[in-house]
Write a protein that holds these residues in place. Sequence first.
Motif, mmCIF file in Angstrom:
data_model
loop_
_atom_site.group_PDB
_atom_site.id
_atom_site.type_symbol
_atom_site.label_atom_id
_atom_site.label_comp_id
_atom_site.label_asym_id
_atom_site.label_seq_id
_atom_site.Cartn_x
_atom_site.Cartn_y
_atom_site.Cartn_z
ATOM 1 N N PHE A 261 -58.626 82.195 -30.231
ATOM 2 C CA PHE A 261 -59.599 81.512 -31.095
ATOM 3 C C PHE A 261 -60.045 82.428 -32.231
ATOM 4 O O PHE A 261 -60.130 82.002 -33.392
ATOM 5 C CB PHE A 261 -60.798 81.077 -30.252
ATOM 6 C CG PHE A 261 -61.864 80.373 -31.043
ATOM 7 C CD1 PHE A 261 -61.738 79.036 -31.359
ATOM 8 C CD2 PHE A 261 -62.994 81.052 -31.468
ATOM 9 C CE1 PHE A 261 -62.721 78.381 -32.093
ATOM 10 C CE2 PHE A 261 -63.973 80.418 -32.202
ATOM 11 C CZ PHE A 261 -63.836 79.078 -32.509
ATOM 12 N N ALA A 262 -60.316 83.691 -31.891
ATOM 13 C CA ALA A 262 -60.739 84.630 -32.927
ATOM 14 C C ALA A 262 -59.629 84.869 -33.941
ATOM 15 O O ALA A 262 -59.868 84.886 -35.157
ATOM 16 C CB ALA A 262 -61.166 85.954 -32.286
ATOM 17 N N GLY A 263 -58.393 85.050 -33.451
ATOM 18 C CA GLY A 263 -57.275 85.275 -34.371
ATOM 19 C C GLY A 263 -57.041 84.088 -35.280
ATOM 20 O O GLY A 263 -56.816 84.244 -36.493
ATOM 21 N N LEU A 264 -57.105 82.878 -34.701
ATOM 22 C CA LEU A 264 -56.900 81.684 -35.517
ATOM 23 C C LEU A 264 -58.049 81.491 -36.502
ATOM 24 O O LEU A 264 -57.826 81.096 -37.653
ATOM 25 C CB LEU A 264 -56.774 80.464 -34.600
ATOM 26 C CG LEU A 264 -56.290 79.168 -35.254
ATOM 27 C CD1 LEU A 264 -54.919 79.359 -35.882
ATOM 28 C CD2 LEU A 264 -56.229 78.045 -34.224
ATOM 29 N N ILE A 266 -59.917 83.864 -37.840
ATOM 30 C CA ILE A 266 -59.769 84.847 -38.918
ATOM 31 C C ILE A 266 -58.651 84.423 -39.868
ATOM 32 O O ILE A 266 -58.785 84.514 -41.096
ATOM 33 C CB ILE A 266 -59.485 86.236 -38.322
ATOM 34 C CG1 ILE A 266 -60.718 86.740 -37.557
ATOM 35 C CG2 ILE A 266 -59.103 87.229 -39.417
ATOM 36 C CD1 ILE A 266 -60.484 88.024 -36.803
ATOM 37 N N GLY A 267 -57.531 83.950 -39.293
ATOM 38 C CA GLY A 267 -56.433 83.493 -40.142
ATOM 39 C C GLY A 267 -56.844 82.343 -41.036
ATOM 40 O O GLY A 267 -56.551 82.330 -42.243
ATOM 41 N N LEU A 268 -57.536 81.339 -40.459
ATOM 42 C CA LEU A 268 -57.994 80.208 -41.259
ATOM 43 C C LEU A 268 -59.061 80.637 -42.257
ATOM 44 O O LEU A 268 -59.138 80.107 -43.367
ATOM 45 C CB LEU A 268 -58.550 79.124 -40.336
ATOM 46 C CG LEU A 268 -57.521 78.389 -39.468
ATOM 47 C CD1 LEU A 268 -58.212 77.477 -38.471
ATOM 48 C CD2 LEU A 268 -56.554 77.591 -40.330
ATOM 49 N N PHE A 269 -59.877 81.610 -41.861
ATOM 50 C CA PHE A 269 -60.910 82.116 -42.765
ATOM 51 C C PHE A 269 -60.285 82.751 -44.003
ATOM 52 O O PHE A 269 -60.661 82.431 -45.137
ATOM 53 C CB PHE A 269 -61.775 83.118 -41.999
ATOM 54 C CG PHE A 269 -62.652 83.969 -42.874
ATOM 55 C CD1 PHE A 269 -63.692 83.410 -43.592
ATOM 56 C CD2 PHE A 269 -62.437 85.323 -42.981
ATOM 57 C CE1 PHE A 269 -64.505 84.190 -44.392
ATOM 58 C CE2 PHE A 269 -63.235 86.116 -43.768
ATOM 59 C CZ PHE A 269 -64.272 85.544 -44.485
ATOM 60 N N VAL A 270 -59.318 83.631 -43.790
ATOM 61 C CA VAL A 270 -58.675 84.300 -44.932
ATOM 62 C C VAL A 270 -57.888 83.282 -45.759
ATOM 63 O O VAL A 270 -57.966 83.269 -47.000
ATOM 64 C CB VAL A 270 -57.771 85.438 -44.440
ATOM 65 C CG1 VAL A 270 -57.031 86.079 -45.609
ATOM 66 C CG2 VAL A 270 -58.584 86.490 -43.695
ATOM 67 N N ALA A 271 -57.122 82.418 -45.064
ATOM 68 C CA ALA A 271 -56.330 81.422 -45.791
ATOM 69 C C ALA A 271 -57.240 80.479 -46.566
ATOM 70 O O ALA A 271 -56.970 80.150 -47.732
ATOM 71 C CB ALA A 271 -55.455 80.645 -44.815
ATOM 72 N N GLY A 272 -58.329 80.032 -45.930
ATOM 73 C CA GLY A 272 -59.248 79.135 -46.628
ATOM 74 C C GLY A 272 -59.906 79.798 -47.819
ATOM 75 O O GLY A 272 -60.115 79.165 -48.859
ATOM 76 N N ALA A 273 -60.258 81.076 -47.671
ATOM 77 C CA ALA A 273 -60.879 81.792 -48.785
ATOM 78 C C ALA A 273 -59.921 81.895 -49.966
ATOM 79 O O ALA A 273 -60.316 81.691 -51.125
ATOM 80 C CB ALA A 273 -61.321 83.183 -48.341
ATOM 81 N N VAL A 274 -58.657 82.192 -49.683
ATOM 82 C CA VAL A 274 -57.673 82.300 -50.761
ATOM 83 C C VAL A 274 -57.454 80.950 -51.426
ATOM 84 O O VAL A 274 -57.385 80.837 -52.658
ATOM 85 C CB VAL A 274 -56.350 82.877 -50.217
ATOM 86 C CG1 VAL A 274 -55.260 82.809 -51.274
ATOM 87 C CG2 VAL A 274 -56.549 84.315 -49.772
ATOM 88 N N VAL A 275 -57.351 79.895 -50.612
ATOM 89 C CA VAL A 275 -57.143 78.560 -51.182
ATOM 90 C C VAL A 275 -58.348 78.150 -52.027
ATOM 91 O O VAL A 275 -58.193 77.598 -53.128
ATOM 92 C CB VAL A 275 -56.902 77.539 -50.054
ATOM 93 C CG1 VAL A 275 -56.913 76.122 -50.600
ATOM 94 C CG2 VAL A 275 -55.564 77.814 -49.375
ATOM 95 N N VAL A 506 -51.316 84.074 -45.441
ATOM 96 C CA VAL A 506 -50.267 83.493 -44.591
ATOM 97 C C VAL A 506 -49.959 84.418 -43.422
ATOM 98 O O VAL A 506 -49.793 83.975 -42.276
ATOM 99 C CB VAL A 506 -49.004 83.207 -45.426
ATOM 100 C CG1 VAL A 506 -47.831 82.842 -44.526
ATOM 101 C CG2 VAL A 506 -49.270 82.089 -46.423
ATOM 102 N N THR A 507 -49.890 85.720 -43.698
ATOM 103 C CA THR A 507 -49.613 86.681 -42.619
ATOM 104 C C THR A 507 -50.699 86.629 -41.553
ATOM 105 O O THR A 507 -50.417 86.594 -40.354
ATOM 106 C CB THR A 507 -49.516 88.100 -43.199
ATOM 107 O OG1 THR A 507 -48.474 88.140 -44.189
ATOM 108 C CG2 THR A 507 -49.211 89.103 -42.102
ATOM 109 N N THR A 508 -51.956 86.607 -41.981
ATOM 110 C CA THR A 508 -53.063 86.546 -41.026
ATOM 111 C C THR A 508 -53.045 85.248 -40.236
ATOM 112 O O THR A 508 -53.262 85.237 -39.018
ATOM 113 C CB THR A 508 -54.404 86.680 -41.768
ATOM 114 O OG1 THR A 508 -54.366 87.824 -42.616
ATOM 115 C CG2 THR A 508 -55.546 86.813 -40.801
ATOM 116 N N LEU A 509 -52.750 84.139 -40.924
ATOM 117 C CA LEU A 509 -52.712 82.854 -40.242
ATOM 118 C C LEU A 509 -51.578 82.798 -39.232
ATOM 119 O O LEU A 509 -51.737 82.274 -38.122
ATOM 120 C CB LEU A 509 -52.572 81.729 -41.276
ATOM 121 C CG LEU A 509 -52.617 80.304 -40.742
ATOM 122 C CD1 LEU A 509 -53.933 80.045 -40.033
ATOM 123 C CD2 LEU A 509 -52.422 79.305 -41.874
#
Length: 626
Positions: A261-264, A266-275, A506-509
């Motif tokens: 859950f934490a990894g997902l 963080i991935g969505l957080f970074v991806a969402g911030a970039v988008v 993308v890498t984080t996600l």
Amino acid sequence: MSPVIQLLAAGRTFRQGGPRGAGAEHAALRPVTVTIGRGQYVAVTGASGSGKSTLLNLVTGVDRASQGSVRVNGTALETLGEGALARFRGTHIGIVFQFFELIPTLTALDNVVLAMDLVGVVPAKARRARALSLLGDVGLADQAFRPPGRLSGGEQQRVAIARALANDPPILVADEPTGNLDRANGERVAALFDRCVADGLDRHRRHPRAGWPGPLSPRAAGRGRPSDRGRDGGGGAMIPVRLKKVARDFGVRWGRTLMAFAGLTIGLFVAGAVVAAYSLLRIDLDAGYRRTNPPNLVLRTDAVAPGVLRRLAALPGVAAMEERPLVPARIETQPGRWWPLELAVVDDFRDVRVATFTPDAGLPRDAWPPATGGLLLERDGRYFMEGAPGGALPLRFADGGTASAAFTGYVFDPGQHPSRMERVLYGYITRATLAAWGQSLDGTRLLLTARASSGPDSAGALAPVVEATLAAAGVAVRRMDIQDVPVYGHQNQLDALLVLMAGLAVTTLVMGMVLVVNLVDGMMTRERRVVGVMRALGARPGQVLRDYLLATGLLGLGAALASLWPALSLGTVMARFLAAGNNFDLVTPRPPYGWLPSSWSSAWPSPWPSPAGGWGGRWVCRCAWP
């Protein structure tokens, strides 16, 4: 007596592996012919390894015969596909396993309800009452809410029997049901089977209990649908037990679940911030640049007479035109620090039509337009300056001349390249100021905007006409830049930076998704035996996997909701930072909350600076459903 079970020369063979026995066949069950009638109580006995369990697996459809035919209630099992066989097994055969095979994460009650959930014959609202009644029949009503680990072996076996009877099957198959029990419990289970046979597996029809949903019609049992959807057995609506099981599986492995859950998140957080940052920048930077009415044609020519300028402005396809010569110079911003300066000579500061710029915040009203001898700098040049406007700045020109400029303030020119990137300052003066400094123009610069980005009124079609008009007037064109669709000068660098950020996102996600896949794979591996039991109880192919995928989807939805607001916030901060680096103001300085319910957005304080400055506690309450 009509036959219920028929084995017609049915046998089961396996191919043995290994280098020496490759291809060799082993007969787990030699061909056997058996007929069992309705109401019979049959025991299969034999030595260990004689094929008793194999025979029962063929009868229940858990395994398929290598030869011969197996018929149950007149249906040849070998003719059914996996889905139809699972449904048939769930509605026609109750299985009591040798080692109970209860789901350890569920209570005794939920274990019984699970068999009904998987098959779907009993109405959903009646399943709980039916399960309680069955547990009462086996003497475990007071143990209904205990997990299997807190039950004795005999109690677990009785729960398994209640589960086998859950879907009102006409056939009950038990594999060594007393093999793991002591004498007293073994005799109790045997007595229970005797009673089931004596009652024809229909004791609930003869002795209905309070809240019992009643018998299932043959039509409903055969089609896997409830016979009475309108009746409520008293249990009330509830979450399907199979989904409860999956949720508890995630809970048992809470460490991995939390990590996934934490990894997902963080991935969505970074991806969402970039988008979010990319969306704001692409929209706002482009909108901010378009608002300046950028030129499609930029010409550097010899001096042009006013009459020729009027003819150029009257050409079809020319939307606007302005003469804005450039004068190169150098400026001393700090003692001993000289920087390149590009001076734009503006005819009328109050009537700028092409490549527009505006006074920056804080510019005195009497400084627009600048007085003779006054100099305005593009605001990105403040990073090179020492002190506030109001002093005199030394200038040097290419011809060796010097001047002292009265620095009166800053302007905002969104179409200009940032000074910090180009290492060049940009100034704005009047023609009277240039004359007062004793400088003359060597040629001029023309800025033209076209009426269309394509067709006869585009810049590409207009350029030859403009060049021909100037040539007819005897004006030489030194350079011509053509852009049908003007592009901001540093757009490529900005796009490259955003691509790098997108790669990081993308890498984080992907890393977060790998953690989720590893979690689900680990649970499926750990629950392989339990999944096999659920299939034996009537679970159709893919049903269990869909449940896990649904739970995974809910986990992803939770991660998305947890990361949504922080991602939008960080995306806006990133967009503001990148916009400031490119000397732009965001048109939309907040995340796109418009698609969120107003009750959500009004409950979130805005962390962005208010116009008055500071990081205040303003509340964003401008949102509504679209």
